[in-house]
Design a protein around this motif. Sequence first.
Motif, PDB file in Angstrom:
ATOM      1  N   HIS B 123       4.522 -17.503  -9.407  1.00  0.00           N
ATOM      2  CA  HIS B 123       5.134 -16.314  -8.803  1.00  0.00           C
ATOM      3  C   HIS B 123       4.111 -15.518  -7.993  1.00  0.00           C
ATOM      4  O   HIS B 123       4.416 -14.962  -6.953  1.00  0.00           O
ATOM      5  N   ARG B 124       2.892 -15.467  -8.481  1.00  0.00           N
ATOM      6  CA  ARG B 124       1.865 -14.611  -7.888  1.00  0.00           C
ATOM      7  C   ARG B 124       1.076 -15.287  -6.762  1.00  0.00           C
ATOM      8  O   ARG B 124       0.357 -14.639  -6.028  1.00  0.00           O
ATOM      9  N   LYS B 125       1.234 -16.598  -6.699  1.00  0.00           N
ATOM     10  CA  LYS B 125       0.387 -17.406  -5.826  1.00  0.00           C
ATOM     11  C   LYS B 125       0.385 -16.942  -4.374  1.00  0.00           C
ATOM     12  O   LYS B 125      -0.649 -16.787  -3.757  1.00  0.00           O
ATOM     13  N   ASN B 126       1.565 -16.708  -3.830  1.00  0.00           N
ATOM     14  CA  ASN B 126       1.690 -16.399  -2.408  1.00  0.00           C
ATOM     15  C   ASN B 126       2.285 -15.013  -2.231  1.00  0.00           C
ATOM     16  O   ASN B 126       3.414 -14.858  -1.807  1.00  0.00           O
ATOM     17  N   MET B 127       1.517 -14.004  -2.603  1.00  0.00           N
ATOM     18  CA  MET B 127       2.092 -12.668  -2.594  1.00  0.00           C
ATOM     19  C   MET B 127       1.248 -11.710  -1.769  1.00  0.00           C
ATOM     20  O   MET B 127       0.030 -11.792  -1.751  1.00  0.00           O
ATOM     21  N   PHE B 128       1.944 -10.807  -1.098  1.00  0.00           N
ATOM     22  CA  PHE B 128       1.277  -9.768  -0.309  1.00  0.00           C
ATOM     23  C   PHE B 128       1.747  -8.424  -0.855  1.00  0.00           C
ATOM     24  O   PHE B 128       2.943  -8.225  -1.073  1.00  0.00           O
ATOM     25  N   ILE B 129       0.794  -7.516  -1.100  1.00  0.00           N
ATOM     26  CA  ILE B 129       1.177  -6.255  -1.732  1.00  0.00           C
ATOM     27  C   ILE B 129       0.794  -5.061  -0.860  1.00  0.00           C
ATOM     28  O   ILE B 129      -0.363  -4.904  -0.467  1.00  0.00           O
ATOM     29  N   VAL B 130       1.791  -4.243  -0.558  1.00  0.00           N
ATOM     30  CA  VAL B 130       1.562  -2.997   0.176  1.00  0.00           C
ATOM     31  C   VAL B 130       1.883  -1.842  -0.768  1.00  0.00           C
ATOM     32  O   VAL B 130       3.033  -1.660  -1.180  1.00  0.00           O
ATOM     33  N   ALA B 131       0.846  -1.074  -1.142  1.00  0.00           N
ATOM     34  CA  ALA B 131       1.056   0.027  -2.083  1.00  0.00           C
ATOM     35  C   ALA B 131       1.374   1.307  -1.316  1.00  0.00           C
ATOM     36  O   ALA B 131       1.154   1.403  -0.098  1.00  0.00           O
ATOM     37  N   ASN B 132       1.906   2.283  -2.025  1.00  0.00           N
ATOM     38  CA  ASN B 132       2.294   3.548  -1.411  1.00  0.00           C
ATOM     39  C   ASN B 132       1.819   4.692  -2.306  1.00  0.00           C
ATOM     40  O   ASN B 132       2.215   4.784  -3.464  1.00  0.00           O
ATOM     41  N   THR B 133       0.958   5.542  -1.787  1.00  0.00           N
ATOM     42  CA  THR B 133       0.434   6.668  -2.569  1.00  0.00           C
ATOM     43  C   THR B 133       1.539   7.689  -2.837  1.00  0.00           C
ATOM     44  O   THR B 133       2.342   7.989  -1.946  1.00  0.00           O
ATOM     45  N   CYS B 134       1.575   8.208  -4.061  1.00  0.00           N
ATOM     46  CA  CYS B 134       2.552   9.250  -4.381  1.00  0.00           C
ATOM     47  C   CYS B 134       1.952  10.602  -4.006  1.00  0.00           C
ATOM     48  O   CYS B 134       1.084  11.113  -4.716  1.00  0.00           O
ATOM     49  N   THR B 135       2.410  11.167  -2.910  1.00  0.00           N
ATOM     50  CA  THR B 135       1.875  12.467  -2.510  1.00  0.00           C
ATOM     51  C   THR B 135       2.524  13.589  -3.310  1.00  0.00           C
ATOM     52  O   THR B 135       2.012  14.696  -3.362  1.00  0.00           O
ATOM     53  N   VAL B 136       3.661  13.274  -3.926  1.00  0.00           N
ATOM     54  CA  VAL B 136       4.313  14.209  -4.847  1.00  0.00           C
ATOM     55  C   VAL B 136       4.711  13.415  -6.087  1.00  0.00           C
ATOM     56  O   VAL B 136       5.326  12.360  -5.956  1.00  0.00           O
ATOM     57  N   PRO B 137       4.339  13.884  -7.261  1.00  0.00           N
ATOM     58  CA  PRO B 137       4.748  13.128  -8.454  1.00  0.00           C
ATOM     59  C   PRO B 137       6.216  13.356  -8.756  1.00  0.00           C
ATOM     60  O   PRO B 137       6.799  14.329  -8.272  1.00  0.00           O
ATOM     61  N   PHE B 138       6.802  12.448  -9.512  1.00  0.00           N
ATOM     62  CA  PHE B 138       8.175  12.644  -9.954  1.00  0.00           C
ATOM     63  C   PHE B 138       8.149  13.293 -11.329  1.00  0.00           C
ATOM     64  O   PHE B 138       7.102  13.369 -11.980  1.00  0.00           O
ATOM     65  N   LYS B 139       9.302  13.744 -11.741  1.00  0.00           N
ATOM     66  CA  LYS B 139       9.365  14.613 -12.913  1.00  0.00           C
ATOM     67  C   LYS B 139       8.729  13.996 -14.164  1.00  0.00           C
ATOM     68  O   LYS B 139       8.055  14.667 -14.923  1.00  0.00           O
ATOM     69  N   GLN B 140       8.963  12.699 -14.372  1.00  0.00           N
ATOM     70  CA  GLN B 140       8.555  12.107 -15.654  1.00  0.00           C
ATOM     71  C   GLN B 140       7.159  11.485 -15.604  1.00  0.00           C
ATOM     72  O   GLN B 140       6.709  10.907 -16.574  1.00  0.00           O
ATOM     73  N   CYS B 141       6.484  11.593 -14.461  1.00  0.00           N
ATOM     74  CA  CYS B 141       5.230  10.858 -14.269  1.00  0.00           C
ATOM     75  C   CYS B 141       4.065  11.429 -15.077  1.00  0.00           C
ATOM     76  O   CYS B 141       3.944  12.644 -15.213  1.00  0.00           O
ATOM     77  N   PHE B 142       3.196  10.553 -15.542  1.00  0.00           N
ATOM     78  CA  PHE B 142       1.941  11.010 -16.150  1.00  0.00           C
ATOM     79  C   PHE B 142       0.806  10.009 -15.912  1.00  0.00           C
ATOM     80  O   PHE B 142      -0.087   9.849 -16.731  1.00  0.00           O
ATOM     81  N   CYS B 143       0.841   9.363 -14.731  1.00  0.00           N
ATOM     82  CA  CYS B 143      -0.159   8.345 -14.419  1.00  0.00           C
ATOM     83  C   CYS B 143      -1.574   8.931 -14.401  1.00  0.00           C
ATOM     84  O   CYS B 143      -2.548   8.203 -14.604  1.00  0.00           O
ATOM     85  N   VAL B 144      -1.684  10.253 -14.170  1.00  0.00           N
ATOM     86  CA  VAL B 144      -3.022  10.849 -14.167  1.00  0.00           C
ATOM     87  C   VAL B 144      -3.669  10.750 -15.549  1.00  0.00           C
ATOM     88  O   VAL B 144      -4.886  10.836 -15.674  1.00  0.00           O
ATOM     89  N   CYS B 145      -2.856  10.593 -16.583  1.00  0.00           N
ATOM     90  CA  CYS B 145      -3.408  10.480 -17.934  1.00  0.00           C
ATOM     91  C   CYS B 145      -3.721   9.034 -18.304  1.00  0.00           C
ATOM     92  O   CYS B 145      -4.351   8.777 -19.330  1.00  0.00           O
ATOM     93  N   THR B 146      -3.206   8.096 -17.525  1.00  0.00           N
ATOM     94  CA  THR B 146      -3.428   6.695 -17.883  1.00  0.00           C
ATOM     95  C   THR B 146      -4.268   6.000 -16.816  1.00  0.00           C
ATOM     96  O   THR B 146      -4.348   4.776 -16.790  1.00  0.00           O
ATOM     97  N   ASP B 147      -4.854   6.775 -15.947  1.00  0.00           N
ATOM     98  CA  ASP B 147      -5.742   6.247 -14.930  1.00  0.00           C
ATOM     99  C   ASP B 147      -5.047   5.192 -14.072  1.00  0.00           C
ATOM    100  O   ASP B 147      -5.546   4.096 -13.887  1.00  0.00           O
TER     101      ASP B 147
END
Lengths: 277, 351, 661
Positions: B123-147
């Motif tokens: 599945h991972r062999k031929n993959m291209f990934i485009v990430a998107n920065t969250c400029t505004v967090p959503f209500k339930q987010c806590f990624c800042v605590c999990t690095d």
Amino acid sequence: MSEIQNLTIPEIATITEIKDEIVDVRTFYLSFDARTGGEAPKIKSGQFVMCTVFGAGEFAVSLPACPENDRFHLTVRRVGKVTNALHALSAGDKIGIRGPFGNGFPFEEIKGKNIIYVAGGIGLIPLRSSIMHVMRNKDEFGRILLFLGARTPQELMYQYNLEEWKAAPGFETYITIDNPVPDWDGETGFVHTLIKKKNIPVKDTVAFVCGPPMMFNAVIKELTEMGIGEENIISTLERHMKCGIGKCQHCAIGRTLVCTDGPVYTYRQIKTLGEQI
Amino acid sequence: MYLIKKSSVLDIARELQKEYRVYGPVVEKETRQTMFTGVEDAAELDLNAPIPAMPPKHIVFPHFERIMSYTYDRAAKKADIRPDFDDSRKALFGIRSCDLTGIICLDRFFLGQEFVDEVYRNHRKNMFIVANTCTVPFKQCFCVCTDSGPSAREGFDLNLTDLGDQYLVEAGSEKGKKLAEKMGLAKADDSLAKRKEAIIDASVSKFDAIATDNKAWISRVVNRVTTGLIDEKVWEYIGNQCIECGACSYVCPSCSCFNIVDPQTSEEAADRMRTWDSCSYEGYSRMAGGHNPRKPVEDRRSKRFFCKLSYSQSKKYLRPGCVGCGRCQWVCPGDIGLPNVVTYIRRDIQQ
Amino acid sequence: MNYKSGICTFCGTGCGHLLDVRENRVHGVFPMQNHPVSKGRLCVRGWNVHELLNTNERITTPLIRKNGELVEASYDEAVSFLVENLSKYKKDTSDEIGFLASPRSSNEENYLLMKLARAVFRTNNICLDSDPGHRTTLDVLHAGTGMAGMLGSLEEISKSEFLMVVGIDITKQNPIIGSELHKAARAGATMVTIDTRNTQIAKLSKDFLQIRPGAYRIAMAYLAKVMIDENLHDADFVKRFTAGYEGFAASISSLRESDVEEKTGIPADRLKETARALARARSAMVFFSSGISGFDRDTISYIYNLFLAAGKVGREGCGVNPITGINNLQGSYDMGIAPDLLTGFQPLSDGAVLEKFGKEWGVKLNGAPGSSVYDLMDRLKAMVVVDHDESIIRNVSEISKMEFVAYIGAFRNNFMNYAHVVLPVSTYIESDGTFTNTERRVQLTRKKIEPAKNIIPGWQLYVKIAEKAGVKWSYGSPADVMNEIAKLTPGYASISHDTLSAIGGMKWPNGAARFDIEKSGAKAAFAPTIANFAVPVASQEYPILLMIGESQHYWHQNNLMKKTNLPLREYNATLLLYPQGYVAISPQNAKELNVRDRFPVKITSPYGSMEAMVQVTDKVKPNTAYVAYFVDEMVTKFFMEHKDVLKRGEDSTIPVRIAKV
């Protein structure tokens, strides 16, 4: 690992012979279709394979064969859908095998020690390969004792090997059944009480214990009370397994995965895992 | 670093479509729910859509998939096995940093241990990934605590950050750089890196109080979960609320337990299927014959949080298993999403 | 977009989901976040519905039995065969022919089947499997308020201050409703569970009153008596909005505290506290099982009367809420799947109603109610069965004696073994259809994939059958069927596939969230009750009260669940441990009997005996035992001897003696 890739996709094997052991337990001898001469993959004592019964599914099963000189075989008790389907097969039928997987018994580390085997019922299946190995290499070990328990004489596993072991020089073999029955003049009572009655070595001793949870716990209690350290008691754990290669996580116990870290553990390790046996 | 005009950002997806099947956030019209899914028309993609209801995990680890099929003919004593691995070319467009971190966990787990998982590798062999920065967090987010956010630091080929009228495009791999060059994207001034940092800082300051007050609120429980020094009553309290639906595992970007079944497709043929499974299910650890070493529901709950929060499991992911997306809190019919569990354990530690 | 919204059709909760549909197959499922009932949650069944939708155990072709074997046939041949055979039997008031409908069929399908039975094959012998469970509840609520459905609303659970859960293992049976209750309790509502068994919802409740089997009625009556004695009932409400209060108050005046304690096994003080809390709360709801078995009429009447006296009916956050087990059980009654009803609980015996239907259908209808298929089992010569569960095992001897049995369904089933003709239909994702959940919410689920080759949806099959029987029906789609239903059914008057297209559909009557006492126009009547407070008693000879559980284990035998892996594995958990079934007893009784878990025991009643394994659990009280009646292997002669007891539903008990084998 063998050069034949069978981590995810099983390789096809042919059942060459089927032997009835005790009620609901049969031994299946296999030949591997894609290997020269049908020769089996190299195994270590204490390992297991994943066995596919076509149309029914796959299950994990320990390997009873002696790595050095036995024909490759599986001994299987029918308990669920897949094992029942296996029992319905006959010689010539095809099955699938992945593996062998798992760590195996630590023979190098226990050289020179006294060895005690304690098996209850079909708990003898995973210990058989170890016993066969030790018998071939008797000189490497001290005293060798076998304690085998079963509910009835008819439920004693590997009857054809028992005779051989009883007769083997340097082997002290004790067999007991739970309750007295006619035509049985051997020992009766539970296997842990039998251990107590015999003069077993404690110093420089390693015990292999395998059997149903109740028997296992009683034997462990007896052995540790007699002074055998928890690190010198070895067992092989059985868990619900789906992949065999450390990915599906069904066999996770705390931080360990039975399929890749085990299935052979010392009792000291087992105790820290924090689950029932 | 490159720049692309906001109005042209989907051109990246269109460029990718030439070589890959492109997956990304799409708002389903009827339910207004964001799903991360394959698109034919890149215009369907919406980089401003809320965090997808389901992580893109299902693209590398489907809800259920066939990994092989076989036929067997008992009369002729014949069997034939055909592996069925999916190595098609896929691009994940607009993946959020939490979800990308989930894929990084899966990579390390499936590819980095003793054995490599063939199904996942394909599945991972031929993959291209485009990430998107969250400029505004959503209500339930806590990624800042999990690095694991709000902006991705690794694992992407391209990373997008919304600068207002244009997107900053960072290449994270040769593959990414090549694409940016091929599209002739304008080079970005180095000063924009600072601007990105400021945007991230602003984003971090907008997180819910529980995540911003004390970023260590999760790490404090990691030690306890690893050592097991948590009162059994806490697990019982948590376990009593678990209705064993499995949802927490299903929506978790890093949960990877699976089941294998062989449904018959005809009298003499069957498929081998891999399906998602959950350690919260009672049948998960039950062996044939009925013995279940892991019985009470609180046992099974502690198992999942051990996976998400212990050092031992972190060793496999080289980071905590929890990526701070907060979805388990959404879908839990009890009240035991991971943030709540952390709160209960912390309450116990305080006492 | 490959995600298509729809409704989960396992249980009566009616949760919203999105199915991942690609290449005419379902590849996954995800909860619908803004669905009014499920709000982004699903249970183990719902999360794995794709396993059912991809099963290979579909019926793939019409089949006709020839020389004992089912052989493939075309729809044309099979339908002709069906019509020819059904035509052999006597019509109208005869006992020779019957229809057993399915609570899983869509409203449109059930309506057409009902019409087919009455207008084409001229029989009123049509019923549902779950007779009389939900029907009893509907009778009580309809007689009291005019509304034959849940009086409250699931959406208002969060607005309720007091929640009472009676005899339902709700987190297993309808998990998302259980979740909603749990969340309301976490937010501050007082939740009290009254049950014979210590369930998960009991553990999550503020108070759990473990009651002796057969005593629910007395507990409910006593709660009402305490309220009245202490003058805590809503006298103003009772005066303004109700009728028949005096009769009810008189019927419970004879209850004595000591008697109640003894019979229920609950200290009177705790019952009193519950009564006070219920009375003082501004709003309150009660939830009880109304699926496959449910309570007897008297118990339901007492529950309803208690809440009416407390003024907790017809107001916001209030309601008497039966919880249906199967997805369209409520809708099936709405569609007139009963010997004596037409749609919307309109009685067949009402001349004007009969006239209305007769005119619309263009036939003269027979106004004499038919009988339940179960009451006719040993007399029926021909039966048509739709999508049925394994309860066939109860009636296998009668069914195998019938001259003609037809089975209609999407999935393979044991019934096929007894059928002379089998007609496959498509599943709910292969056709449009509506389903009515436990709170009267009618929801439309759209066709998402094409049915397998040659398979037609149920509504088309019924049109085909009617046509073969010489009646031309001109429906072009399920939407047309719904238009006819709306025309004939006051509660469904404003419902059409167009008005249902929004998420969450629409509740009957006409979008009302719940029964509204202010708008009702008529007074709510207290249900007539009998002052009979006898309970089944154990004796020295038979010291243990055996409870017969059905609903808790309903999902074990569910034909849909059997086509899945994970949900089956989970709901079968207990059964895999006890493959021959089990009898649950308390640790205290186990000690007295000197048995451990999974030991075999013999259960003896005055009428017979059977053997089973024991499950030792503190979920049951000492001197009570619980047996899962729905387990295939346990439905032995023993239960056949106790058929009358079983008819009493969820609260049925048999005094027994248990001995070690």
